[in-house]
Design an enzyme around this catalytic site. Structure first.
Site: not given
Lengths: 407, 407
Positions: A12, A113, A141-143, A187-188, A244, A299
């Site tokens: 992403g 990942n 990654t934003i995560d 997100m998440g 989410e 975001q």
């Protein structure tokens, strides 16, 4: 011996994946004695397999590169493509022949990942065939869910976007006297890092968003009702943030609570976010105005509200990847390491791509308050340095000015 | 004879409703010989009726006022309260006694169509009872749907937010090779002004968002399918913008197309946006990845992506309201008038509040392309000046810094 290098972007988009590409290019250009042409894969390894790449060193002027550093999205295009597990697959010799024909000495893959899985497999195959090519992963990654590294480039900007935007939603939600509930879905799917950043929107401890729910804590609608009842008594304009990916104690996602009968007029099941589901529940239970807001894609890749700290670290990660490759590293991912002490200092390092790929670092349970609906101050100390600094804003005709590959 | 003044805010919040309040305060302070205390109603006329107001001249330092100018939302709080049609209602003498007891010489009401209804009724009652109080409306609405005035304060910032954010969604949508459709749902139940601003996101005429649908054109799902088929052939990463209020030729809102069976687990009907409905239709018809994004509340009150032109005009409208009241005007709304000529110049004016209240100015049909899915260049010339200029960005700890009444 002078070799060419190639970089790709995967997964992403984020606000800073291009800053890492910028870092790779800048370091490559500064090492003109060791690095020849700097190539970019178009649409990652998937596009490269179809022959799509470009000469970045020729295509980009110094002004372009500066603009690239501050352009969100993925300048080279991205892909979601997993290389085969089996090292006997014909993909590998094909890829390595391509790399050899382009006289590539090092490949840099900027991603999360899954992308580190690509780095790990390529370097493993490289060892098998005694290739001298370096394969280095640059985290993105934003995560913020990659292990080993303190945090990942992309997270700081997402956290800043979430905190800033939620702060404005709180402002918007508080203009009327009448009690109301605003749900914000962030997100998440598996990790609550992005949602946790909404706590930074608070101006004082009891401020909105008063309730924050992450996937790491089992979610219960009954508990939500109790939490909301308590919070509404103190804050008539209540704002709640949810990941989410919140799920109940049986592991079922709340977004799957939509009635089976929920279909469009063609009879197709419609996917609904968890905030939309909870909106209905809360309306029914409390009889006040309830609305839900899903922050959605902005975001993850807004250049309008990004963190300068994040941009600079992403660029540094790209530079460090090139330095490490030139020193002979391979099969490694760049990490960001926070030095101990009261002030924030970050130094880059390396870890085996194998230690990262296909693994997830979830939000620490000790940073969630015991009632399951709050975030502890330790997280605020961790996250605040990552959202600092305003990048220069380039506009034309009142709108953001970015670098585009196809325009 | 020196009199006090009072200002109120009403209707939905915007990015610049506080800039108009700032304009009222600044002009009032600069006329110290004619203006005494500057009051603010808390939660508009509704709160004022319950006795809620504050002394703005005492409460705000010069630094506070500067911060107020750039704070989105509604600093004084807002309301949605209509005064009774019947002039015999006891509300009117009650209100006028309150105003008299506070020695008010002028009342400024910052809002949209409904708020101008309040201005009109108050000035009508004032005439009936031979009151000398001036009642002046200051226009405010992101919807840009007030007649007479060239545009309304609030619209420029909403247009800028929409154009900037859609440009970033286009970036995000274009990273993969695989064809995809992204639907963006924008505000505008009856008027398409906000959605039309998405055309400003285009970098060249055939750029995304390729298809734009406003409530002013009858919407047909069959026509959408034909438009999308044509557009996908040229732009594999298609972005479509739709107003929340698009409706079919029978006048039925597309957001009402959700199956009646669409309920939550308690059996309550769920409200779904039109983009979510169309997402299902397009998935089914084209078999590509489709997602929908609802920009939601941030498009109306973001201080992070607001227009300096809009802020300055909003402040000027507030100032002009005070000047006009001191010259004896009443029952009027401030208008923004664009001077003819190649460069953008705006001068304030006045119009009867009765000419504005409860009326709507929809998007001109001659600015919609004949195929119903595009916006003509005339609109771009109209809208571009309104989104110019970047306000100074005040941050603390990496987050926006605003003025709050209750903190």
């Amino acid at each position: 011996m002078k070799k060419n290098i190639i970089a790709g972007q995967s997964g992403g988009p984020t606000a800073v994946i291009n800053a890492s590409l910028y870092g790779v290019i800048e370091e490559g250009l500064s090492r003109a004695g060791e690095v020849g042409t700097i190539y970019g894969m178009i649409n990652g390894i998937e596009g490269f397999l179809s022959g799509h790449f470009m000469d970045l060193s020729a295509a980009l002027s110094p002004e372009d590169r500066e603009l690239l550093k501050h352009t969100p999205g993925a300048y080279l295009g991205s892909c979601r493509h997993k290389l085969p597990q089996n090292m006997d697959s014909p993909v590998y010799p094909l890829l390595f022949e391509k790399l050899a024909s382009m006289d590539i000495g090092a490949l840099f893959y900027i991603g999360g990942n899954d992308s580190m899985d690509t780095v790990e497999k390529l370097s493993r195959y490289g060892e098998l065939c005694h290739s001298s090519i370096s394969f280095i992963g640059v985290p993105k990654t934003i995560d913020n869910d990659l292990p080993v590294t303190d945090h990942t480039p992309g997270y700081g900007s997402a956290a800043k976007y979430v905190a800033s935007t939620v702060r404005e939603i709180v402002l918007d939600a508080s203009v009327y006297q009448q009690p109301s509930i605003t749900l914000v879905e962030l997100m998440g799917r598996h990790a609550g890092w992005v949602t946790a950043a909404s706590v930074l929107a608070r101006k004082f401890p009891e401020d909105n968003p008063r309730l924050i729910y992450l996937p790491e804590s089992p979610f219960s609608v009954e508990q939500l009702f109790a939490d909301v009842e308590r919070a509404l008594a103190q804050t008539p304009s209540l704002v709640i943030c949810v990941s989410e990916g919140i799920k109940d104690s049986s592991g079922r996602f709340i977004c799957e609570y939509a009635s089976e009968a929920q279909t469009d007029t063609f009879g197709h099941k419609m996917l609904t976010g968890c905030a939309k589901i909870l909106e209905g529940y809360l309306k029914n239970r409390f009889g006040v105005k309830v609305r839900s807001v899903e922050l959605n894609v902005n975001q993850r890749c807004s250049g309008l509200i990004s963190s300068l700290c994040d941009i600079e670290e992403a660029a540094e990660a790209g530079r460090f990847a090139v330095k490490s490759a030139l020193e002979g590293a391979s099969g490694q991912m760049v990490t960001l390491n926070r030095l101990p002490g009261p002030d924030y200092h970050m130094v880059p390092g390396l870890t085996d791509a194998a230690a990262v790929c296909n693994k997830e670092k979830t939000f620490p349970s000790e940073w969630i308050t015991p009632d399951g609906c709050g975030i502890r101050p330790e997280f605020i100390s961790y996250a605040l340095p990552l959202i600092q600094g305003e990048p220069p804003r380039r506009t034309k005709d009142g709108l953001p000015c970015y670098l585009y590959r196809n325009v």
